[in-house]
Motif scaffolding. Structure first.
Motif, short mmCIF file in Angstrom:
data_model
loop_
_atom_site.label_atom_id
_atom_site.label_comp_id
_atom_site.label_asym_id
_atom_site.label_seq_id
_atom_site.Cartn_x
_atom_site.Cartn_y
_atom_site.Cartn_z
N ARG A 157 -9.12 20.64 8.62
CA ARG A 157 -8.33 21.76 9.10
C ARG A 157 -9.13 23.06 9.08
O ARG A 157 -8.64 24.10 9.52
CB ARG A 157 -7.08 21.92 8.24
N ASP A 158 -10.34 23.01 8.54
CA ASP A 158 -11.18 24.21 8.53
C ASP A 158 -12.65 23.80 8.67
O ASP A 158 -13.07 23.39 9.73
CB ASP A 158 -10.94 25.05 7.27
N ASP A 159 -13.42 23.90 7.59
CA ASP A 159 -14.83 23.53 7.66
C ASP A 159 -15.01 22.01 7.69
O ASP A 159 -14.20 21.27 7.14
CB ASP A 159 -15.59 24.06 6.42
N ALA A 160 -16.09 21.57 8.32
CA ALA A 160 -16.48 20.17 8.25
C ALA A 160 -17.23 19.93 6.95
O ALA A 160 -17.77 20.87 6.35
CB ALA A 160 -17.36 19.81 9.44
N ALA A 161 -17.27 18.69 6.50
CA ALA A 161 -17.94 18.37 5.24
C ALA A 161 -19.42 18.73 5.30
O ALA A 161 -19.98 19.29 4.34
CB ALA A 161 -17.76 16.89 4.92
N GLY A 162 -20.07 18.40 6.40
CA GLY A 162 -21.50 18.71 6.54
C GLY A 162 -21.76 20.20 6.52
O GLY A 162 -22.75 20.66 5.93
N GLU A 163 -20.87 20.97 7.15
CA GLU A 163 -21.01 22.43 7.15
C GLU A 163 -20.87 22.97 5.73
O GLU A 163 -21.63 23.86 5.31
CB GLU A 163 -19.94 23.04 8.05
N ALA A 164 -19.88 22.45 4.98
CA ALA A 164 -19.68 22.90 3.60
C ALA A 164 -20.90 22.59 2.74
O ALA A 164 -21.34 23.41 1.93
CB ALA A 164 -18.44 22.23 3.01
N LEU A 165 -21.48 21.41 2.91
CA LEU A 165 -22.68 21.04 2.16
C LEU A 165 -23.86 21.95 2.51
O LEU A 165 -24.60 22.40 1.63
CB LEU A 165 -23.04 19.57 2.43
#
Length: 339
Positions: A157-165
């Motif tokens: 619903r917001d950031d992608a997991a890869g983006e967060a990492l």
């Protein structure tokens, strides 16, 4: 049937020739990653320029390595969505020109469908199955009913997991891409050293939210800096990676149970993450499910996966003419011929 695949959605300029959707005859990739490292992330304008410079040579090399000429190619498959719009346009326009000049059918391919297809060239996988797609821009749980029929079960619903990492890695002072650096550093740390929240999305039990986790790690670093405290980066990296992976695996397990799937697939750039691969294997062993994960060389963006998916799209009757355009966003369940 030989398909020439072309991929240019981000910072890799790629071309490949794949036979009958499964046999990779060539897979060439030119990347501008080292240049983007200077800026801590992909610079769209630079990526587009590098695509324009590299694409002709990359396609030529792919054909040569496959011992083919365009006379041997049955269709050209090209990524048309989603991605960086300038980068996509380079690939789409080159593919359109090549298709027109050689009178070869043109097949538009959704980038995330391509990531799923990376498993077809790594195994004997056939639909139906449940797929967790995890990358820098996407985090989805998708029911793959056939090679060209997709149903979105859950999404971020917001950031992608890869983006967060990647952003967490940058906050920790690690080299870009941050997700890769976190994965390399994590084995040296204690994954239970830091406790992070377990975000839940009330609208759907299968959806993800990673913005809170990203903010939590950023606050942890900033608070320590303000107090003059020293952080063990390896511990922080390991703890954050564990939290992200547990979010992914928890929702994947629930979706598989609720939807009745016992064939599980992982795809996308983050499918190369060692912690995610290990947890997925552990889950499927516990549940007695079959697990499919791409070979590491096919986890990131490449053209072999585009050619593979293009083969199945072509068989289903999907084709485009010179009016084909690129799109920065596009749902995975939207077929080109119905746009």
């Amino acid at each position: 049937m030989k398909i020439l695949g072309i991929e240019s959605s981000c910072d890799e300029t790629a071309a490949a020739v794949v036979e009958d959707g499964r046999k990779v005859l060539s897979n060439i990739i030119a990347t501008s990653l080292e240049e983007h490292k200077l800026y801590g992330g992909v610079v769209p304008e630079i990526a587009s320029r590098r695509h324009a410079e590299a694409i002709s040579g990359v396609v030529k090399e792919a054909l040569e390595q496959a011992d083919c000429t365009m006379d041997d190619i049955d269709a050209i498959a090209v990524t048309y969505a989603p991605g960086l719009i300038g980068a996509l346009l380079v690939g789409v326009n080159f593919a359109k020109g090549l298709a027109l000049a050689t009178d070869t059918p043109l097949v538009p391919v959704h980038h995330i469908r391509g990531h799923i297809a990376s498993n077809y060239i790594s195994s004997d996988l056939e639909p139906p199955f449940l797929c967790l797609i995890v990358s820098g821009g996407h985090s989805h749980i998708v029911a793959v009913h056939s090679y060209t029929e997709f149903e979105i079960i859950g999404r971020t619903r917001d950031d992608a997991a890869g983006e967060a990492l990647d952003k967490a890695g940058r906050t920790m002072g690690l080299e870009y891409p941050g997700g890769v650096s976190i994965d390399k550093l994590s084995p040296q740390g204690n994954e239970d050293a830091y406790k992070f929240p377990k975000p839940k999305v009330s609208a759907s039990p299968y959806d993800f939210s990673f913005s809170g986790l990203k903010t939590a790690v950023i606050n942890t670093v900033h608070n320590a800096q303000q107090k003059g405290e020293t952080i063990c980066t390896a511990d922080l990296a390991a703890s954050f990676q564990k939290s992200v992976v547990e979010c992914l695996i928890t929702n994947l397990e629930k979706a598989a149970i609720d939807k009745g799937f016992n064939k599980i697939v992982i795809a996308g750039g983050v499918s190369a993450n060692s912690k995610l691969r290990a947890r997925a294997k552990s889950l499927c062993k516990k549940r007695g499910w079959d697990l499919y994960i791409p070979e590491l060389k096919y986890c990131g963006d490449n053209a072999a996966m585009i050619a593979s998916q293009g083969y199945y799209e072509f068989l289903s009757g999907t084709a485009a003419d010179e009016s084909l355009n690129a799109y920065a966003t596009m749902p995975i369940d939207k077929n080109y011929k119905t746009i």
